[in-house]
Write a protein that holds these residues in place. Structure first.
Motif, PDB file in Angstrom:
ATOM      1  N   ALA A 182     -10.029  -4.646   7.666  1.00 24.42           N
ATOM      2  CA  ALA A 182     -11.420  -4.251   7.953  1.00 24.42           C
ATOM      3  C   ALA A 182     -12.151  -3.720   6.719  1.00 24.42           C
ATOM      4  O   ALA A 182     -13.342  -3.451   6.784  1.00 24.42           O
ATOM      5  CB  ALA A 182     -11.433  -3.194   9.054  1.00 24.42           C
ATOM      6  N   GLY A 183     -11.429  -3.545   5.621  1.00 24.85           N
ATOM      7  CA  GLY A 183     -12.081  -3.079   4.388  1.00 24.85           C
ATOM      8  C   GLY A 183     -12.184  -1.573   4.289  1.00 24.85           C
ATOM      9  O   GLY A 183     -12.877  -1.049   3.416  1.00 24.85           O
ATOM     10  N   LEU A 184     -11.489  -0.854   5.164  1.00 24.90           N
ATOM     11  CA  LEU A 184     -11.549   0.604   5.114  1.00 24.90           C
ATOM     12  C   LEU A 184     -10.575   1.175   4.092  1.00 24.90           C
ATOM     13  O   LEU A 184     -10.780   2.263   3.567  1.00 24.90           O
ATOM     14  CB  LEU A 184     -11.235   1.192   6.492  1.00 24.90           C
ATOM     15  N   VAL A 185      -9.512   0.455   3.851  1.00 25.46           N
ATOM     16  CA  VAL A 185      -8.479   0.894   2.908  1.00 25.46           C
ATOM     17  C   VAL A 185      -8.238  -0.232   1.920  1.00 25.46           C
ATOM     18  O   VAL A 185      -8.253  -1.408   2.291  1.00 25.46           O
ATOM     19  CB  VAL A 185      -7.173   1.247   3.674  1.00 25.46           C
ATOM     20  N   ARG A 186      -8.070   0.143   0.652  1.00 25.46           N
ATOM     21  CA  ARG A 186      -7.813  -0.871  -0.382  1.00 25.46           C
ATOM     22  C   ARG A 186      -6.307  -1.055  -0.554  1.00 25.46           C
ATOM     23  O   ARG A 186      -5.572  -0.065  -0.662  1.00 25.46           O
ATOM     24  CB  ARG A 186      -8.399  -0.399  -1.721  1.00 25.46           C
ATOM     25  N   PHE A 219       0.636   5.546  -0.126  1.00 30.59           N
ATOM     26  CA  PHE A 219      -0.216   6.720   0.030  1.00 30.59           C
ATOM     27  C   PHE A 219       0.465   7.904  -0.647  1.00 30.59           C
ATOM     28  O   PHE A 219       1.685   8.070  -0.525  1.00 30.59           O
ATOM     29  CB  PHE A 219      -0.440   7.058   1.507  1.00 30.59           C
ATOM     30  N   ILE A 244     -11.085   0.013  15.282  1.00 30.01           N
ATOM     31  CA  ILE A 244      -9.982   0.577  14.504  1.00 30.01           C
ATOM     32  C   ILE A 244      -9.654   1.964  15.026  1.00 30.01           C
ATOM     33  O   ILE A 244     -10.539   2.812  15.145  1.00 30.01           O
ATOM     34  CB  ILE A 244     -10.367   0.675  13.007  1.00 30.01           C
ATOM     35  N   ASP A 245      -8.373   2.171  15.303  1.00 31.06           N
ATOM     36  CA  ASP A 245      -7.881   3.495  15.658  1.00 31.06           C
ATOM     37  C   ASP A 245      -8.544   3.978  16.946  1.00 31.06           C
ATOM     38  O   ASP A 245      -9.065   3.185  17.716  1.00 31.06           O
ATOM     39  CB  ASP A 245      -8.142   4.467  14.502  1.00 31.06           C
ATOM     40  N   PRO A 286     -17.546  -8.237   1.825  1.00 34.32           N
ATOM     41  CA  PRO A 286     -18.569  -7.946   2.848  1.00 34.32           C
ATOM     42  C   PRO A 286     -19.083  -9.194   3.550  1.00 34.32           C
ATOM     43  O   PRO A 286     -19.326  -9.166   4.757  1.00 34.32           O
ATOM     44  CB  PRO A 286     -19.676  -7.261   2.043  1.00 34.32           C
ATOM     45  N   LYS A 335       0.836  -1.196   0.000  1.00 35.85           N
ATOM     46  CA  LYS A 335       0.000   0.000   0.000  1.00 35.85           C
ATOM     47  C   LYS A 335       0.873   1.249   0.000  1.00 35.85           C
ATOM     48  O   LYS A 335       1.773   1.387   0.822  1.00 35.85           O
ATOM     49  CB  LYS A 335      -0.914   0.015   1.244  1.00 35.85           C
ATOM     50  N   ARG A 356      -6.709  -1.539   8.870  1.00 35.65           N
ATOM     51  CA  ARG A 356      -7.750  -0.916   8.047  1.00 35.65           C
ATOM     52  C   ARG A 356      -7.960  -1.700   6.746  1.00 35.65           C
ATOM     53  O   ARG A 356      -9.079  -1.783   6.244  1.00 35.65           O
ATOM     54  CB  ARG A 356      -7.392   0.540   7.740  1.00 35.65           C
TER      55      ARG A 356
END
Lengths: 294, 259
Positions: free
Chosen positions: A54-58, A13, A83-84, A73, A11, A51
Motif C-alpha cells: 500500500a506504500g505505507l512502509v518502504r 525494523f 490496512i490494519d 502513486p 524489511k 503496508r
C-alpha cells in the motif's frame, strides 16, 4: 500478468532490543483475479507486507509491481486497501469520510451506493465516533472500494463482524472477484473462512514464505498417519519425511510408496496398530507449516 | 485534495475555532472594549478621528506575536498532525503521492491563515468605524497616506509569510514527532524564545539573527522607510521553504507502521 508481484522483499525494523527482520527476501506472486489469502501467525510479517504494497512502509530491498507497473502513486490509484484495524476520523460521518477520500483520490464519487453495498446507508450521516467495530469494518471496505479498484487488499476484513456479517463479506468478496474481476488479497486468522473463500493462499512465517498454492491442492495433499511402535524406528526409517503427530507419526509419502514403507517397517520389527490417510484442512496445514519453520 | 483538508478541519470545530477564529474575534472584541468602553470621547466632540490605517497595520502584527503564533499553531497542528492522531495516513497514502498530500495540507493551512488575517482586518475596520457611531460621533479617517493600499497589501503579505513560516515549522515538527502537542508547542516555544531574546538583548542585538520574526520585523521597518528588504525577504522565504522541504523529505521516507 500478476496482479501483485513481490520480488525479494526484505524489511528490518529497529527496536529497542535490536533490529527485527520482519520480511526476509520474500518473493510472491498474486495472480490476477480471485481471492488470495495471506496467512501466518502473529509477527509473521503479513501486515508489514500489506503496508509495503500500500506504500505505507518502504522495503529495505526488493521490488513491488502492481498490475505490471512499478508500485508508485500512479499504480496505486488502481489499488484499494483496508490496512490494519479500521480507524477513522471520529469527527466525520461515513458520507463525509468517503467524500474526503474521494477528493484525496481526485475522483467524484457518490458515497451512497457504496454505503448501501456495505449496509451502512442508514448510518451515512452519523458520526463515525458512534460506530461499532463491525460498522467501521464495513466502512473500511467501502473506503477500499471507493475508486473502483482492480486490486483490493484487506487486512483482517472480518474482524468484528458477526456471523451474518462474515457471510455477507464472503458474498461481497465473491461478487467483487466473480462479477467485477477484482483481485482480492486478504489476510485473516479465520482459517476456515479463508479455506471457504480463497482460491489460493500463501503462508508466511518469520517473514518468509513457507508455502503457497491453490487451496484445493494444499488440502488435497494427504499424509499417512501411523500408530506404530517404536516411534523412533518409524522416524528413523522416514527421515525428513516423517514427524511425530499425536500418538503416532505422520509420513509425507505418496500412496504408491505405502506398501513398500509398511513392508520395510515390519522388517524393522515395528508393530503397526493403525495406518490411515489424513486429508488435512487449512488449519492443519497452517499449523504444520508454521510450527515446522520455527 | 485541498477540499478534503478543508472538510476535515471544518469538522474539527474546536481546532478551527481556537486555531483560526478565536484571534480575530478576540481582537475585534478587544478593539470594541478599548475603543468604546474605556476611551471616552472628549465632551462636546462631534467627530472622531479614526486612525484606521495604523490600526490595521497593528492588527496584522498578530502574525509575529508568540501568543498569536500559539493559536495559529493549534490550527496547524489540527491540520498536519490529524493523520497521526487518527491513523489517517493509511487511508490517504495509497491514494496520492506523499508530497502532494503534505502540499494540500499546507495549502489548507495557508487558506485558513489568510481567512483569519482577513477576518482580523475586517473586525478591526468594523470596530474602528462602529465605535464612533456608538459614541454618537461621526468617524473621520485621519490617516490616509498616499501609498496606503500598497503598504497595507505588503503588510498583509509579510504577516501571511510569517504565518506560512510558522505553518512550515508546525508541519515539520508534526511529521518528525507524529504528535500534535509537539507540533503546537515547539513552534510556540521557538517564537517565545525569539521574542524573549529580543526583549532581553535588545532589538539591535538580535536584528541580524536569521529568524522569521526578526525578518518580518525588518520588512515592516523597510515599509516605514528603514533598511533593505532583500536579506529579510530571503530569510523569511527560507523559513517557509526549508522546513517545508525537510518535512516533505522526511515524510517521503517515513515508515507508517503505526501512525
Amino acid at each position: 500478468m500478476s496482479a501483485i508481484e513481490l520480488t525479494g522483499i526484505t524489511k528490518r525494523f529497529a527496536t529497542s532490543s535490536g533490529p527485527v527482520l520482519a520480511l526476509d527476501n520474500l518473493t510472491l506472486s498474486v495472480p490476477h483475479g480471485g481471492v488470495f489469502g495471506l496467512l501466518g501467525p502473529n509477527g509473521a510479517g503479513k501486515s508489514t507486507l500489506l503496508r509495503i504494497i500500500a506504500g505505507l512502509v518502504r522495503a529495505d530491498a526488493g521490488a513491488v509491481r502492481l498490475l505490471g507497473e512499478g508500485a508508485g502513486p500512479a499504480a496505486r490509484r488502481r489499488l484499494g486497501a483496508l490496512i490494519d484495524s479500521p480507524l477513522f476520523y471520529p469527527f466525520l460521518s461515513a458520507r463525509e469520510l468517503l467524500t474526503v477520500l474521494a477528493r484525496t483520490s481526485q475522483i467524484s464519487a457518490d458515497p451512497l451506493p457504496l454505503l448501501q453495498l456495505v449496509g451502512l446507508d442508514t448510518a451515512a450521516d452519523r458520526p463515525i465516533a458512534g460506530f461499532s467495530l463491525g460498522m467501521k469494518q464495513r466502512l473500511g471496505i467501502a473506503a477500499a472500494l471507493l475508486t473502483d479498484p482492480q486490486v483490493v487488499i484487506l487486512d483482517e476484513p472480518t474482524n468484528g463482524l458477526d456471523p451474518e456479517g462474515i457471510a455477507e463479506m464472503r458474498t461481497l468478496l465473491r461478487h467483487l472477484t466473480d462479477a467485477r474481476g477484482v483481485t482480492v488479497l486478504l489476510s485473516s486468522h479465520l482459517l476456515d473462512e479463508v479455506e471457504r473463500i480463497c482460491d489460493r493462499v500463501a503462508i508466511l512465517s518469520h517473514g518468509r514464505l513457507v508455502t503457497e498454492g491453490k487451496v484445493s491442492d494444499l488440502v488435497r495433499s494427504e499424509r499417512l498417519w501411523l500408530d506404530a511402535l517404536p516411534i523412533a524406528a518409524v522416524l528413523a526409517r522416514l527421515g525428513d519425511r516423517g514427524a511425530p503427530h499425536g500418538e503416532g507419526v505422520v509420513a509425507g509419502i505418496g500412496r504408491d510408496e505405502t506398501p513398500a514403507l509398511i513392508a520395510a517397517l515390519v522388517a524393522d520389527g515395528v508393530r503397526i496398530h493403525e495406518a490411515r490417510w489424513l486429508r488435512p484442512d487449512l488449519e492443519q496445514i497452517f499449523l504444520a507449516e508454521t510450527r515446522g519453520s520455527r | 485534495m485541498i477540499l478534503a483538508e478543508i472538510l476535515k478541519l471544518r469538522r474539527q470545530r474546536a481546532a478551527l475555532f481556537w486555531g483560526f477564529l478565536f484571534l480575530p474575534l478576540f481582537m475585534t472584541l478587544l478593539a470594541f472594549l478599548l475603543g468604546g468602553g474605556l476611551l471616552k470621547p472628549p465632551p462636546g466632540a462631534l467627530v472622531s478621528e479614526v486612525r484606521l490605517f495604523r490600526s490595521m497595520i497593528r492588527t496584522l502584527s498578530v502574525s509575529g506575536n508568540p501568543i498569536g503564533q500559539l493559536f495559529y499553531a493549534i490550527g496547524g497542528g489540527a491540520i498536519f498532525a490529524v493523520e497521526y492522531r487518527y491513523s489517517g495516513w493509511r487511508h490517504l497514502v495509497p491514494r496520492a503521492a506523499r508530497e502532494r498530500l503534505l502540499a494540500a495540507k499546507f495549502a489548507a493551512f495557508a487558506l485558513f491563515a489568510a481567512i483569519s488575517l482577513l477576518l482580523a482586518l475586517a473586525g478591526d475596520v468594523v470596530a474602528m468605524l462602529v465605535i464612533p457611531f456608538v459614541q454618537g460621533l461621526h468617524p473621520v479617517i485621519a490617516d490616509t497616506p498616499g501609498n496606503a493600499a500598497a503598504t497595507l497589501l505588503l503588510s498583509s503579505l509579510i504577516a501571511f509569510a510569517e504565518l506560512m513560516a510558522l505553518g512550515s515549522l508546525v508541519m515539520l515538527v508534526a511529521v518528525a514527532t507524529r504528535s500534535a502537542m509537539a507540533a503546537i508547542l515547539v513552534p510556540f516555544l521557538f517564537a517565545l524564545a525569539a521574542a524573549a531574546a529580543g526583549a532581553y538583548l535588545g532589538a539591535d542585538a538580535v536584528r541580524s539573527l536569521p529568524l522569521p520574526g526578526y525578518a518580518a520585523d525588518a520588512l515592516r521597518h523597510w515599509l516605514e522607510g528603514q533598511g533593505s528588504p532583500l536579506i529579510a525577504a530571503l530569510t523569511l522565504l527560507g523559513w517557509i521553504a526549508l522546513p517545508f522541504a525537510a518535512a516533505v523529505a522526511l515524510f517521503r521516507r517515513q515508515d507508517l507502521v503505526s501512525e
